[in-house]
Write an enzyme that holds these catalytic residues in place. Structure first.
Site, mmCIF file in Angstrom:
data_model
loop_
_atom_site.group_PDB
_atom_site.id
_atom_site.type_symbol
_atom_site.label_atom_id
_atom_site.label_comp_id
_atom_site.label_asym_id
_atom_site.label_seq_id
_atom_site.Cartn_x
_atom_site.Cartn_y
_atom_site.Cartn_z
ATOM 1 C CB THR A 216 -0.815 0.054 1.319
ATOM 2 O OG1 THR A 216 -1.199 -1.253 1.678
ATOM 3 C CG2 THR A 216 -2.038 0.929 1.193
ATOM 4 N N GLY A 246 -10.137 -4.512 0.452
ATOM 5 C CA GLY A 246 -9.356 -4.503 1.693
ATOM 6 C C GLY A 246 -9.643 -3.265 2.523
ATOM 7 N N GLY A 268 -1.100 -3.083 5.604
ATOM 8 C CA GLY A 268 -0.942 -4.400 6.217
ATOM 9 C C GLY A 268 -1.999 -5.360 5.724
ATOM 10 N N GLY A 270 -5.191 -6.324 5.327
ATOM 11 C CA GLY A 270 -6.367 -5.463 5.414
ATOM 12 C C GLY A 270 -7.529 -5.978 6.239
#
Lengths: 351, 351
Positions: A216, A246, A268, A270
């Site tokens: 991300t 997510g 991370g 999600g």
């Protein structure tokens, strides 16, 4: 007043104050109670939390990443320094990360199970709690701008799939052919993941490719007017199926911003970030427990998420301009600049 | 100890305690601090908040609604009474509401701008913070069951669009032709809304059809094991465009459940519920401010949402089985049964 009286007063005072300390409803007072204006404006970014260690990142990649993080954050810092808004700073900074194939967002978005690229993004304005998000878009070059258009030019917060593409096109955003998001590296990666998944070798899959659920980019900034903006953009999980969404486009999970507390962008696994409402929880702890951003972020990332077995991290800035970068994974691509122009870049835990 | 000493002690004690009262970080202690096990198990439902008044609801509709609410909640109550789980109680209760054309969910789902029916739902298990949700599904008879399947049989929390339909089909859920969701009443309603919107008569539109952005069903239950489940299901907003997703499938906004605090299901103008993270905020206030469910719900619905101009309401149950139904609209379809089997149904504000 006699000396005896004085001792009595001290005794009673100490007793009552020590009782108060034991009252768990009253957490210890922290920096947020005695604010120090640390930064008039500030900016922080991440390029994803994951298994980054000095063993698995080559010096060349390390250098490429740091240079791109520096380029991106410098764009936002310049905007803030010139009196621009945190909204502009966050959007333009994320553009640089989205336009690079190094990160899982925009150009570098990973592949779904169907060998397509489906992107999610969200942005939130801490001044008025306004927010915009898109999920599953496939033709918009910069998903973060689509999220901003949803926030500013639609009555909605979250648009998805074809409708989100269509809205962004109507808004005049730059459209690209889905092939723009194609990268050899990500396609090879998908196929390796699929091979192991099809053989049901889940343990091996997680061991060999620990980051396939990650990736991300995000940015949080506070401008000279005290306005906080948070934004997040992603290609999601490699090999994702069933139009999975997510945490990145979920306000409260992937992104939250409130001028009264802080701004947060998550990265991370999600699903855990949604269940723990990570971004809003950090804001809520500052608001209701009156703890510092540092304490709130540590509690959520190192305790609550760890208890759920949720891997990842966050970047955040509170209303005083304090910057926090917290992760429970081996590494997180990250950078920050404070008002003095001091730049920091980090990849591994120990720096 | 002299009398003088005693007075001194009392004086110091009162002074210190009154200082403590002024500490805004320590809200007044409430029922949650001195728990009374009100209900060993309990269940509450809503069929949507909106403009319901005795003027605009005919006695026939009033009676139909109350009878369907009673039928639905009785299903869940029976499950709880027989020692069943709150998960089953919430799912089966919502089925009754989804299968009725009276409410905006399942069979009664309103139309999108494209004259289709796109449904959203979510469910959360307060025992382990597990959650599942679907957005924009079109062929699943009972969206709440699709949400439960996502929670229990997928590694994900939120699936959307075609992928969500496909996953639910693979799970063996009852599939229907999209025409199952067609209702003359809702189609006529959509066309009236579209006519006014196309003429840009927004003020008249809101005046004549104040509820076109509303309509949801939801259920929260606590079972004999103290497990709390919350679930929400909706057809979304009439005339919605661009695959808009509202708050109903958003964990933290439309639905939240945590055995340590409470379970919440929201109904109202979804965009505001997402921005205020309504369901998680109520849980967070109980957790961090140590206020009662009643205080938390009132603060979020009557103050925070009102400040944002967000119309709607919530139903909730805390870990002691206390039931709360809070709304800032003229009415909310709602019902509850406590452990004693006492049933309550309500539509208007004053009952």
């Amino acid at each position: 007043m006699t000396l005896n009286n004085v001792f009595t007063i001290i005794f009673v005072a100490v007793t009552l104050l020590s009782c108060k300390k034991k009252d768990t409803r009253t957490p210890p007072s922290t920096s947020i109670e005695t604010p120090i204006q640390v930064n008039e404006f500030a900016i922080v970014i991440h390029g994803g939390a994951g298994s980054q260690t000095r063993k698995n990142i080559t010096p060349e990649l390390d250098s490429l990443i740091r240079s791109k993080l520096t380029e991106a954050i410098t764009v936002g810092h310049r905007i803030l320094k010139n009196g621009g808004s945190s909204l502009d700073a966050v959007e333009k900074t994320i553009h640089v990360l989205e336009n690079s194939p190094l990160f899982n967002a925009g150009k570098g978005a990973v592949y779904t199970n169907q060998e397509t690229n489906e992107m999610d993004a969200s942005i939130m304005n801490g001044a008025n709690l306004d927010a915009g998000a898109v999920a599953g878009i496939t033709t918009i070059k910069n998903p973060i701008s689509a999220a901003r258009k949803v926030m500013e030019n639609s009555p909605h917060v979250l648009l998805s799939g074809k409708g989100a593409n269509q809205f962004a096109e109507e808004q005049g955003l730059e459209i690209v052919d889905p092939s723009y998001f194609a990268t050899e590296k990500n396609l090879r990666y998908l196929r390796k993941i699929k091979t192991l998944e099809n053989k049901k070798l889940t343990a091996l899959l997680t061991k060999k490719y620990p980051d396939y659920k990650f990736g991300t980019v995000g940015c949080v900034a506070i401008d000279k007017n005290g306005n906080i903006t948070a934004g997040t953009s992603t290609g999601g999980m490699t090999n994702k199926k069933w139009n999975r969404i997510g945490d990145s486009p979920i306000i409260g999970a992937g992104t939250y911003a409130d001028n009264n507390t802080c701004g947060v962008s998550s990265t991370g696994h999600g699903e855990y970030f949604i269940r723990a409402a990570v971004a809003h929880d950090i804001s809520a702890q500052i608001e209701y427990k009156k703890v510092s951003l540092k304490e709130a972020a540590e509690n959520v990332v190192q305790q609550k998420l760890v208890a759920l077995k949720g891997d990842g991290g966050i970047i955040a800035i509170d209303k005083y301009g304090n910057i926090q970068m917290e992760f429970n994974t081996p590494g997180m691509y990250r950078a920050s600049i404070n008002q003095k122009g001091e730049i920091y870049t980090g990849i591994y835990k120990d720096e």
